[in-house]
Design a protein around this motif. Structure first.
Motif, mmCIF file in Angstrom:
data_model
loop_
_atom_site.group_PDB
_atom_site.id
_atom_site.type_symbol
_atom_site.label_atom_id
_atom_site.label_comp_id
_atom_site.label_asym_id
_atom_site.label_seq_id
_atom_site.Cartn_x
_atom_site.Cartn_y
_atom_site.Cartn_z
ATOM 1 N N ARG A 200 -86.533 55.089 42.365
ATOM 2 C CA ARG A 200 -87.191 55.725 43.515
ATOM 3 C C ARG A 200 -86.761 57.180 43.659
ATOM 4 O O ARG A 200 -87.591 58.077 43.895
ATOM 5 C CB ARG A 200 -86.877 54.948 44.793
ATOM 6 C CG ARG A 200 -87.644 55.491 46.015
ATOM 7 C CD ARG A 200 -87.370 54.720 47.276
ATOM 8 N NE ARG A 200 -86.038 54.968 47.802
ATOM 9 C CZ ARG A 200 -85.057 54.078 47.827
ATOM 10 N NH1 ARG A 200 -85.252 52.854 47.361
ATOM 11 N NH2 ARG A 200 -83.874 54.378 48.321
ATOM 12 N N ARG A 201 -85.457 57.440 43.497
ATOM 13 C CA ARG A 201 -84.962 58.817 43.626
ATOM 14 C C ARG A 201 -85.501 59.706 42.515
ATOM 15 O O ARG A 201 -85.837 60.877 42.760
ATOM 16 C CB ARG A 201 -83.440 58.809 43.614
ATOM 17 C CG ARG A 201 -82.827 58.256 44.902
ATOM 18 C CD ARG A 201 -81.325 58.166 44.813
ATOM 19 N NE ARG A 201 -80.738 57.694 46.074
ATOM 20 C CZ ARG A 201 -79.472 57.311 46.194
ATOM 21 N NH1 ARG A 201 -78.663 57.345 45.140
ATOM 22 N NH2 ARG A 201 -79.020 56.896 47.357
ATOM 23 N N ARG A 203 -88.378 59.343 41.002
ATOM 24 C CA ARG A 203 -89.787 59.592 41.314
ATOM 25 C C ARG A 203 -89.924 60.626 42.431
ATOM 26 O O ARG A 203 -90.811 61.484 42.389
ATOM 27 C CB ARG A 203 -90.466 58.285 41.706
ATOM 28 C CG ARG A 203 -90.751 57.371 40.517
ATOM 29 C CD ARG A 203 -91.238 56.020 40.963
ATOM 30 N NE ARG A 203 -91.707 55.222 39.817
ATOM 31 C CZ ARG A 203 -91.899 53.908 39.877
ATOM 32 N NH1 ARG A 203 -91.667 53.243 40.995
ATOM 33 N NH2 ARG A 203 -92.334 53.272 38.798
ATOM 34 N N GLU A 204 -89.038 60.556 43.411
ATOM 35 C CA GLU A 204 -89.105 61.521 44.514
ATOM 36 C C GLU A 204 -88.855 62.940 44.025
ATOM 37 O O GLU A 204 -89.408 63.906 44.565
ATOM 38 C CB GLU A 204 -88.091 61.138 45.597
ATOM 39 C CG GLU A 204 -88.480 59.886 46.372
ATOM 40 C CD GLU A 204 -87.377 59.404 47.304
ATOM 41 O OE1 GLU A 204 -86.237 59.924 47.177
ATOM 42 O OE2 GLU A 204 -87.633 58.508 48.131
ATOM 43 N N LYS A 205 -88.048 63.085 42.992
ATOM 44 C CA LYS A 205 -87.710 64.408 42.478
ATOM 45 C C LYS A 205 -88.679 64.894 41.404
ATOM 46 O O LYS A 205 -88.883 66.094 41.252
ATOM 47 C CB LYS A 205 -86.285 64.396 41.918
ATOM 48 C CG LYS A 205 -85.220 64.147 42.983
ATOM 49 C CD LYS A 205 -83.823 64.023 42.388
ATOM 50 C CE LYS A 205 -82.785 63.759 43.474
ATOM 51 N NZ LYS A 205 -81.411 63.630 42.938
ATOM 52 N N ASP A 209 -96.640 62.845 43.494
ATOM 53 C CA ASP A 209 -96.836 61.819 44.519
ATOM 54 C C ASP A 209 -95.997 60.607 44.116
ATOM 55 O O ASP A 209 -96.425 59.797 43.294
ATOM 56 C CB ASP A 209 -98.317 61.434 44.615
ATOM 57 C CG ASP A 209 -98.580 60.397 45.703
ATOM 58 O OD1 ASP A 209 -97.602 59.916 46.316
ATOM 59 O OD2 ASP A 209 -99.755 60.059 45.929
ATOM 60 N N PRO A 210 -94.784 60.469 44.674
ATOM 61 C CA PRO A 210 -93.895 59.364 44.278
ATOM 62 C C PRO A 210 -94.508 57.982 44.470
ATOM 63 O O PRO A 210 -94.108 57.038 43.787
ATOM 64 C CB PRO A 210 -92.681 59.557 45.203
ATOM 65 C CG PRO A 210 -92.710 60.996 45.573
ATOM 66 C CD PRO A 210 -94.167 61.359 45.672
ATOM 67 N N ASN A 211 -95.470 57.873 45.392
ATOM 68 C CA ASN A 211 -96.105 56.566 45.617
ATOM 69 C C ASN A 211 -97.133 56.225 44.537
ATOM 70 O O ASN A 211 -97.565 55.083 44.434
ATOM 71 C CB ASN A 211 -96.770 56.541 46.992
ATOM 72 C CG ASN A 211 -95.759 56.606 48.113
ATOM 73 O OD1 ASN A 211 -94.690 56.003 48.034
ATOM 74 N ND2 ASN A 211 -96.081 57.344 49.168
#
Length: 231
Positions: A200-201, A203-205, A209-211
């Motif tokens: 998740r981290r 993808r956020e970085k 669009d992390p989702n």
């Protein structure tokens, strides 16, 4: 634990003798007798090549090959007493890399397996040797352990970088969670929660669009795949 070869064959005497012969020549080999045992083994271990019989008790080797080809490019060498051209054509058509008829020469089979493993490892080494990897706006400099997106360095923690580097270096295949635990954390009992947080981290970085990630893809029930062919 990594293995050079897994034999999937319900002929116990032949499978056991082949396994012992391979291990004698320092080719780390194990064997199982059916599809469920093979899938369990592959979830728990990394295997360089698979020797697969067609006639299995619970399912056919053809079905197992098709299943594995959905998520894995592991070399599969069919071993079978069936001599029909149709069987050989089908085996190769669904993703088998070779078809070896029983009874086989142990020395010849060993040479074939070693050759496949050598080519496989050479390809992996070539992929690992590249000092810089570029995918879209993402750039990874392995020599400096640095990741950049659109020219801006990403502030990755040590384990986040190790996880991303392993995914990228093994791109083109689905990597089971257990393999990530062993090779990234070097701990086979690392939990799903830890892995999920790091994914998740990342993808956020990394992701716009992390989702709806485009780089790190989840393969439900199995693991993750780094997608190289991004827009």
């Amino acid at each position: 634990m990594d293995y050079d070869c897994l034999i999937v064959d319900d002929e116990e005497a032949l499978a056991q003798s082949t396994c012992e012969y391979f291990n004698l020549f320092e080719l780390k080999t194990a064997w199982v007798s059916d599809t469920p045992a093979a899938l369990t083994f592959l979830r728990q271990h990394t295997v360089a090549v698979l020797l697969l019989d067609i006639n299995l008790p619970s399912d056919s080797g053809f079905a197992l090959c098709k299943h594995l080809r959905r998520t894995s490019d592991i070399p599969i060498l069919f071993i079978s007493a069936r001599t029909s051209d149709d069987d050989q054509i089908l085996a190769l058509g669904i993703g088998g890399d070779d078809y070896i008829q029983k009874p086989y020469s142990l020395s010849v089979l060993l040479a074939k397996v070693k050759a496949v493993i050598k080519r496989r490892r050479a390809a992996v080494s070539s992929k690992l040797a590249a000092p810089v990897f570029t995918c879209g706006t993402l750039v990874i400099d392995f020599s400096a352990s640095r990741v950049m997106k659109q020219g801006v360095p990403l502030p990755l923690k040590t384990m986040e970088y190790k996880l991303l580097a392993y995914l990228v270096q093994n791109r083109g295949r689905v990597i089971p969670k257990e393999e990530l635990f062993r090779h990234v954390w070097e701990d086979a009992v690392t939990g799903d929660g830890t892995l999920n947080v790091h994914i998740r981290r990342l993808r956020e970085k990394m992701e716009d669009d992390p989702n709806h990630p485009v780089y790190i893809q989840t393969v439900w029930g199995t693991g993750y795949r780094f997608e190289e062919n991004t827009p």
